[in-house]
Design a protein around this motif. Sequence first.
Motif, PDB file in Angstrom:
ATOM      1  N   ALA A 106       0.988  -1.122   0.452  1.00 44.00           N
ATOM      2  CA  ALA A 106       0.110  -0.069   0.272  1.00 44.00           C
ATOM      3  C   ALA A 106       0.768   1.347   0.306  1.00 44.00           C
ATOM      4  CB  ALA A 106      -1.108   0.425   1.048  1.00 44.00           C
ATOM      5  N   TRP A 107       2.201   1.552   0.614  1.00 39.74           N
ATOM      6  CA  TRP A 107       2.662   2.374   1.231  1.00 39.74           C
ATOM      7  C   TRP A 107       3.800   2.572   0.516  1.00 39.74           C
ATOM      8  CZ3 TRP A 107       0.979   6.938   4.157  1.00 39.74           C
ATOM      9  CH2 TRP A 107       2.351   7.982   4.225  1.00 39.74           C
ATOM     10  N   GLY A 126       5.336   5.629  -3.818  1.00 44.86           N
ATOM     11  CA  GLY A 126       6.313   4.679  -5.488  1.00 44.86           C
ATOM     12  C   GLY A 126       7.694   4.618  -5.731  1.00 44.86           C
ATOM     13  N   TYR A 127       7.903   4.346  -4.422  1.00 43.25           N
ATOM     14  CA  TYR A 127       9.267   3.003  -4.074  1.00 43.25           C
ATOM     15  C   TYR A 127       9.269   2.140  -4.535  1.00 43.25           C
ATOM     16  CZ  TYR A 127      13.321   2.043  -1.761  1.00 43.25           C
ATOM     17  OH  TYR A 127      14.734   1.173  -2.095  1.00 43.25           O
ATOM     18  N   PHE A 128       8.037   1.206  -4.627  1.00 44.02           N
ATOM     19  CA  PHE A 128       8.225  -0.345  -4.960  1.00 44.02           C
ATOM     20  C   PHE A 128       7.298  -0.566  -6.224  1.00 44.02           C
ATOM     21  CE2 PHE A 128       8.655  -2.929  -1.303  1.00 44.02           C
ATOM     22  CZ  PHE A 128      10.294  -2.629  -1.807  1.00 44.02           C
ATOM     23  N   ALA A 175       2.447   8.120  -6.610  1.00 47.28           N
ATOM     24  CA  ALA A 175       2.165   7.878  -5.062  1.00 47.28           C
ATOM     25  C   ALA A 175       1.759   8.861  -5.010  1.00 47.28           C
ATOM     26  CB  ALA A 175       3.920   8.876  -5.803  1.00 47.28           C
ATOM     27  N   GLU A 176       0.235   8.742  -4.502  1.00 50.85           N
ATOM     28  CA  GLU A 176      -0.862   9.086  -4.353  1.00 50.85           C
ATOM     29  C   GLU A 176      -1.396   8.358  -3.561  1.00 50.85           C
ATOM     30  OE1 GLU A 176      -4.277  10.046  -7.464  1.00 50.85           O
ATOM     31  OE2 GLU A 176      -3.060   9.776  -8.830  1.00 50.85           O
ATOM     32  N   ASP A 220      21.191 -14.949  -0.424  1.00 54.32           N
ATOM     33  CA  ASP A 220      21.136 -13.909  -0.594  1.00 54.32           C
ATOM     34  C   ASP A 220      21.021 -13.499  -2.133  1.00 54.32           C
ATOM     35  OD1 ASP A 220      23.115 -13.002   1.367  1.00 54.32           O
ATOM     36  OD2 ASP A 220      24.652 -13.602  -0.750  1.00 54.32           O
ATOM     37  N   ASN A 221      19.355 -12.778  -1.726  1.00 59.49           N
ATOM     38  CA  ASN A 221      18.367 -12.798  -2.846  1.00 59.49           C
ATOM     39  C   ASN A 221      18.499 -11.549  -3.270  1.00 59.49           C
ATOM     40  OD1 ASN A 221      15.416 -13.034  -0.973  1.00 59.49           O
ATOM     41  ND2 ASN A 221      17.559 -12.605  -0.364  1.00 59.49           N
ATOM     42  N   PHE A 222      16.755 -11.971  -4.596  1.00 56.27           N
ATOM     43  CA  PHE A 222      16.943  -9.933  -4.720  1.00 56.27           C
ATOM     44  C   PHE A 222      15.868  -8.997  -3.988  1.00 56.27           C
ATOM     45  CE2 PHE A 222      13.650  -7.549  -7.242  1.00 56.27           C
ATOM     46  CZ  PHE A 222      14.857  -7.229  -8.506  1.00 56.27           C
ATOM     47  N   GLU A 223      16.872  -8.696  -3.870  1.00 55.40           N
ATOM     48  CA  GLU A 223      15.947  -7.752  -2.229  1.00 55.40           C
ATOM     49  C   GLU A 223      15.140  -6.468  -2.595  1.00 55.40           C
ATOM     50  OE1 GLU A 223      15.368  -7.846   0.256  1.00 55.40           O
ATOM     51  OE2 GLU A 223      16.826  -9.581   1.034  1.00 55.40           O
ATOM     52  N   TRP A 224      14.395  -6.505  -3.863  1.00 50.21           N
ATOM     53  CA  TRP A 224      13.867  -5.544  -4.370  1.00 50.21           C
ATOM     54  C   TRP A 224      13.765  -3.707  -5.427  1.00 50.21           C
ATOM     55  CZ3 TRP A 224       8.469  -8.246  -5.419  1.00 50.21           C
ATOM     56  CH2 TRP A 224       8.494  -9.511  -4.636  1.00 50.21           C
ATOM     57  N   ALA A 225      13.767  -3.433  -4.732  1.00 52.40           N
ATOM     58  CA  ALA A 225      14.698  -1.982  -5.447  1.00 52.40           C
ATOM     59  C   ALA A 225      16.099  -1.619  -5.053  1.00 52.40           C
ATOM     60  CB  ALA A 225      14.020  -0.730  -4.535  1.00 52.40           C
TER      61      ALA A 225
END
Length: 335
Positions: free
Chosen positions: A62-63, A69-71, A76-77, A288-293
């Motif tokens: 949600a946030w 808009g980070y994920f 960004a509203e 270790d893995n893919f950490e989103w942003a």
Amino acid sequence: RGIQPFATLYHWDLPLALQETQNGWENRDTAYRFADYARKIGSVLGDRVASIATHNEPWCTAWLGNATGYFAPGNAELKKATNVSHHLLLSHGLALQALRADGVKAPLGIVLNQSPAHGATDSPEDQAAASLEYSKFVSWYMDPLFKGEYPAEALQWYGENGPQEVIREGDFDIIATPMDFLGINYYTRIFASASGEKRPPGALGFTDMDWEVYPQGLTELLAGLNANYTLPPIYITENGCAAKDVLDNGRVRDTDRIRFYDLHLAALSDAAQKGVDVAGYFAWSLMDNFEWASGYDKRFGMVYVDYASQQRTPKDSAHWYRDVIAQHAGAALPR
């Protein structure tokens, strides 16, 4: 091999078609599609998993996905974020009801990322800032799930950007469907200042995510939740440390990670002694893995992954954790 799989239905992986053609979680109908999905998964896996969690960290969906808009999906509203949060919670309740209606016996719950919130100073302004951050981060999800309402403090702050327009009669009855467990992800505390971001003191240092190492916050968080809500058994579903790991002659000496886990397991034991019903603990993460942003830049694993070759090397923390598990196998946390 005696491994119990704990399933999570949704970890920020919405089908792209639902986002592009149906506005994703902004659309109430997505909550019902999620219940359909849960029912399908339950029919296949419901008799062979140790538990099913509906969502992982809906605050992030949600946030971070809709307020900052980070994920993904990069909105960004604020209004979108609160509407999305309501539909996520609704989908959780609908999924629980669908799974139970189908006779799924696996324990059911949800996973929330949570932190205690501290003011940067003792000033009334900073203490108020901490209270508001806690209301938006923790109470915003806990209150609907366990009290059937949103927290007044956060609702007042959101004002016209709150989810009032998408709430329908009976929604909170669905959202507050009883759970068999609550999963909590803990990494650090919130350090709030009325004058903007202020860096916490970091007496025990910071991880490679620049998150303060604050193990006592886990005890504080769990004890506070236990005092304010009637809770099911709690699993710590994520707790871990990103570090600048270096593979040197086949070995990774990640002493900071070992210290992190040692301190947080002690803090969890303290919470159990205060009466919190702790059912289990999951370290984040195995590899270790893919950490989103952050992509592949941040390493949380106990096993080092060479991403080019896919070679995997247990770090010192893996050997340490293996010994901790062996030492405490079958032992309940002290009360």
